[in-house]
Write a protein that holds these residues in place. Structure first.
Motif, PDB file in Angstrom:
ATOM      1  N   ALA A 264       0.830  -1.203   0.000  1.00 32.11           N
ATOM      2  CA  ALA A 264       0.000   0.000   0.000  1.00 32.11           C
ATOM      3  C   ALA A 264       0.868   1.258   0.000  1.00 32.11           C
ATOM      4  O   ALA A 264       0.572   2.235  -0.700  1.00 32.11           O
ATOM      5  CB  ALA A 264      -0.932   0.003   1.215  1.00 32.11           C
ATOM      6  N   MET A 265       1.945   1.235   0.761  1.00 36.13           N
ATOM      7  CA  MET A 265       2.845   2.391   0.788  1.00 36.13           C
ATOM      8  C   MET A 265       3.552   2.570  -0.546  1.00 36.13           C
ATOM      9  O   MET A 265       3.829   3.708  -0.965  1.00 36.13           O
ATOM     10  CB  MET A 265       3.852   2.248   1.932  1.00 36.13           C
ATOM     11  CG  MET A 265       3.225   2.474   3.306  1.00 36.13           C
ATOM     12  SD  MET A 265       4.440   2.629   4.639  1.00 36.13           S
ATOM     13  CE  MET A 265       4.928   0.919   4.824  1.00 36.13           C
ATOM     14  N   MET A 266       3.838   1.471  -1.237  1.00 31.82           N
ATOM     15  CA  MET A 266       4.432   1.573  -2.568  1.00 31.82           C
ATOM     16  C   MET A 266       3.458   2.229  -3.545  1.00 31.82           C
ATOM     17  O   MET A 266       3.852   3.048  -4.388  1.00 31.82           O
ATOM     18  CB  MET A 266       4.848   0.187  -3.059  1.00 31.82           C
ATOM     19  CG  MET A 266       6.012  -0.418  -2.274  1.00 31.82           C
ATOM     20  SD  MET A 266       6.332  -2.146  -2.708  1.00 31.82           S
ATOM     21  CE  MET A 266       6.797  -2.001  -4.424  1.00 31.82           C
ATOM     22  N   GLU A 267       2.182   1.878  -3.449  1.00 34.41           N
ATOM     23  CA  GLU A 267       1.159   2.516  -4.284  1.00 34.41           C
ATOM     24  C   GLU A 267       1.125   4.016  -4.015  1.00 34.41           C
ATOM     25  O   GLU A 267       1.065   4.833  -4.942  1.00 34.41           O
ATOM     26  CB  GLU A 267      -0.217   1.909  -3.977  1.00 34.41           C
ATOM     27  CG  GLU A 267      -0.394   0.481  -4.410  1.00 34.41           C
ATOM     28  CD  GLU A 267      -0.827   0.373  -5.861  1.00 34.41           C
ATOM     29  OE1 GLU A 267      -1.049   1.430  -6.498  1.00 34.41           O
ATOM     30  OE2 GLU A 267      -0.938  -0.755  -6.346  1.00 34.41           O
ATOM     31  N   LEU A 268       1.152   4.376  -2.748  1.00 35.56           N
ATOM     32  CA  LEU A 268       1.107   5.788  -2.394  1.00 35.56           C
ATOM     33  C   LEU A 268       2.363   6.525  -2.840  1.00 35.56           C
ATOM     34  O   LEU A 268       2.310   7.689  -3.240  1.00 35.56           O
ATOM     35  CB  LEU A 268       0.919   5.940  -0.884  1.00 35.56           C
ATOM     36  CG  LEU A 268      -0.457   5.580  -0.347  1.00 35.56           C
ATOM     37  CD1 LEU A 268      -0.487   5.692   1.169  1.00 35.56           C
ATOM     38  CD2 LEU A 268      -1.532   6.487  -0.949  1.00 35.56           C
ATOM     39  N   ALA A 269       3.511   5.848  -2.781  1.00 39.74           N
ATOM     40  CA  ALA A 269       4.761   6.464  -3.220  1.00 39.74           C
ATOM     41  C   ALA A 269       4.682   6.856  -4.690  1.00 39.74           C
ATOM     42  O   ALA A 269       5.132   7.942  -5.092  1.00 39.74           O
ATOM     43  CB  ALA A 269       5.936   5.525  -2.981  1.00 39.74           C
ATOM     44  N   ALA A 270       4.089   5.977  -5.511  1.00 39.42           N
ATOM     45  CA  ALA A 270       3.924   6.285  -6.929  1.00 39.42           C
ATOM     46  C   ALA A 270       2.972   7.463  -7.117  1.00 39.42           C
ATOM     47  O   ALA A 270       3.202   8.336  -7.962  1.00 39.42           O
ATOM     48  CB  ALA A 270       3.407   5.056  -7.674  1.00 39.42           C
ATOM     49  N   LEU A 271       1.906   7.496  -6.331  1.00 40.83           N
ATOM     50  CA  LEU A 271       0.934   8.593  -6.414  1.00 40.83           C
ATOM     51  C   LEU A 271       1.580   9.927  -6.035  1.00 40.83           C
ATOM     52  O   LEU A 271       1.407  10.938  -6.728  1.00 40.83           O
ATOM     53  CB  LEU A 271      -0.239   8.297  -5.485  1.00 40.83           C
ATOM     54  CG  LEU A 271      -1.271   9.399  -5.291  1.00 40.83           C
ATOM     55  CD1 LEU A 271      -1.970   9.711  -6.607  1.00 40.83           C
ATOM     56  CD2 LEU A 271      -2.299   8.995  -4.229  1.00 40.83           C
ATOM     57  N   VAL A 272       2.328   9.923  -4.956  1.00 41.28           N
ATOM     58  CA  VAL A 272       2.997  11.142  -4.501  1.00 41.28           C
ATOM     59  C   VAL A 272       3.988  11.627  -5.560  1.00 41.28           C
ATOM     60  O   VAL A 272       4.069  12.827  -5.861  1.00 41.28           O
ATOM     61  CB  VAL A 272       3.718  10.893  -3.163  1.00 41.28           C
ATOM     62  CG1 VAL A 272       4.588  12.073  -2.776  1.00 41.28           C
ATOM     63  CG2 VAL A 272       2.700  10.610  -2.060  1.00 41.28           C
ATOM     64  N   SER A 273       4.737  10.711  -6.144  1.00 43.45           N
ATOM     65  CA  SER A 273       5.710  11.065  -7.177  1.00 43.45           C
ATOM     66  C   SER A 273       5.023  11.661  -8.400  1.00 43.45           C
ATOM     67  O   SER A 273       5.501  12.646  -8.983  1.00 43.45           O
ATOM     68  CB  SER A 273       6.522   9.836  -7.567  1.00 43.45           C
ATOM     69  OG  SER A 273       7.434  10.130  -8.605  1.00 43.45           O
ATOM     70  N   ASP A 274       3.893  11.074  -8.806  1.00 44.56           N
ATOM     71  CA  ASP A 274       3.149  11.591  -9.954  1.00 44.56           C
ATOM     72  C   ASP A 274       2.722  13.036  -9.734  1.00 44.56           C
ATOM     73  O   ASP A 274       2.674  13.832 -10.681  1.00 44.56           O
ATOM     74  CB  ASP A 274       1.905  10.740 -10.208  1.00 44.56           C
ATOM     75  CG  ASP A 274       2.230   9.392 -10.813  1.00 44.56           C
ATOM     76  OD1 ASP A 274       3.373   9.221 -11.293  1.00 44.56           O
ATOM     77  OD2 ASP A 274       1.354   8.508 -10.806  1.00 44.56           O
ATOM     78  N   CYS A 275       2.389  13.386  -8.500  1.00 42.92           N
ATOM     79  CA  CYS A 275       1.942  14.743  -8.188  1.00 42.92           C
ATOM     80  C   CYS A 275       3.110  15.721  -8.047  1.00 42.92           C
ATOM     81  O   CYS A 275       2.896  16.924  -7.889  1.00 42.92           O
ATOM     82  CB  CYS A 275       1.114  14.741  -6.902  1.00 42.92           C
ATOM     83  SG  CYS A 275      -0.502  13.927  -7.058  1.00 42.92           S
ATOM     84  N   GLY A 276       4.338  15.210  -8.064  1.00 36.62           N
ATOM     85  CA  GLY A 276       5.496  16.074  -7.913  1.00 36.62           C
ATOM     86  C   GLY A 276       5.768  16.468  -6.479  1.00 36.62           C
ATOM     87  O   GLY A 276       6.464  17.457  -6.222  1.00 36.62           O
ATOM     88  N   ALA A 277       5.235  15.688  -5.543  1.00 38.08           N
ATOM     89  CA  ALA A 277       5.435  15.962  -4.122  1.00 38.08           C
ATOM     90  C   ALA A 277       6.423  14.963  -3.538  1.00 38.08           C
ATOM     91  O   ALA A 277       6.906  14.058  -4.233  1.00 38.08           O
ATOM     92  CB  ALA A 277       4.099  15.892  -3.379  1.00 38.08           C
ATOM     93  N   THR A 278       6.721  15.115  -2.261  1.00 33.82           N
ATOM     94  CA  THR A 278       7.566  14.166  -1.538  1.00 33.82           C
ATOM     95  C   THR A 278       6.818  13.698  -0.304  1.00 33.82           C
ATOM     96  O   THR A 278       5.842  14.330   0.128  1.00 33.82           O
ATOM     97  CB  THR A 278       8.902  14.807  -1.111  1.00 33.82           C
ATOM     98  OG1 THR A 278       8.637  15.948  -0.284  1.00 33.82           O
ATOM     99  CG2 THR A 278       9.704  15.236  -2.325  1.00 33.82           C
TER     100      THR A 278
END
Length: 234
Positions: A73-87
């Motif tokens: 689940a955290m890996m999914e969120l990591a991809a989402l955060v990266s797509d948005c240009g956030a950290t």
């Protein structure tokens, strides 16, 4: 210039202009979709969000063990955060001591493994509770007057995959600033992973108001071997 040559030149120029216009339109559409995604999740480019990691059910906060599915689940969120240009700042559930509203926040896991989830749900979704009897292997989710029983490996309740992959549907249904609570059922996760998800219902109204079942689940002096607290899927 020969007429045929002129026609060829005009045709090439027209094709080039059409290609540039098509590319510009597609780029504008992509930017629009990305901006709506960023606004929906509250993650403009260059910002930081908080990811609160749970501990594995049945372990203590000192052990710092995270279940395999929570890692996914955290890996999914990591991809989402990266797509948005956030950290993302990742903090263990028992270590967060800060307010809410200053940045986007994602809590992984239910309240039995994540104290931050429990706090949020006591505050915002008092009509939701979970009851777990670890020795009997029973885990149930109660929303309002309705109870949903988790069958480990067969029927689970989670949301990170849907949040990441179906955010456009959520934006269309609830708007970029909407407040909502949805119940999702993951079918046969031991066989299909998190990919087969069934929409159970919009439970915003039921979850937002305290229910007798939720109140009873949080009363003290429960039988040994049981624990109960408000919950929502990550």
């Amino acid at each position: 210039m020969d007429g045929n040559v002129l026609n060829i030149v005009l045709g090439v120029a027209s094709s080039a202009v059409s290609a540039v216009l098509a590319w510009s339109l597609q780029a504008a559409l992509r930017r629009g979709r990305l901006n709506r995604k960023r606004a929906f999740f509250g993650m403009p480019p260059g910002t930081e969000c908080l990811v609160v990691a749970p501990r594995k059910a049945g372990t203590t906060s000192e052990e710092r063990v995270v279940a395999q599915r929570d890692v996914y689940a955290m890996m999914e969120l990591a991809a989402l955060v990266s797509d948005c240009g956030a950290t993302a700042e990742i903090i263990g559930a028992g270590e967060v001591r800060q307010g809410v509203g200053g940045r986007a926040e994602f809590c992984i896991g239910g309240p039995l493994s994540n104290e931050r989830t429990a706090a949020h749900l006591r505050w915002r979704l008092p009509g939701v509770s979970v009851t777990a009897e670890w020795e009997a292997g029973v885990n149930s989710l109660t929303i309002g007057e309705q109870t949903y029983v988790r069958e480990k490996g067969l029927v689970e309740y989670a949301a990170s995959r849907v949040l990441s992959h179906r955010h456009r549907e959520l934006i269309r249904a609830h708007g970029r600033d909407g407040t909502f609570a949805l119940l999702l059922r993951v079918l046969q996760p031991d066989a299909y992973g998190p990919d087969v998800v069934e929409f159970v219902g919009d439970v915003t109204a039921q979850a937002s108001l305290p229910s007798p079942a939720a109140a009873a689940a949080t009363e003290p002096n429960r039988p040994a071997g049981t624990a109960a607290a408000p919950v929502a899927s990550a």
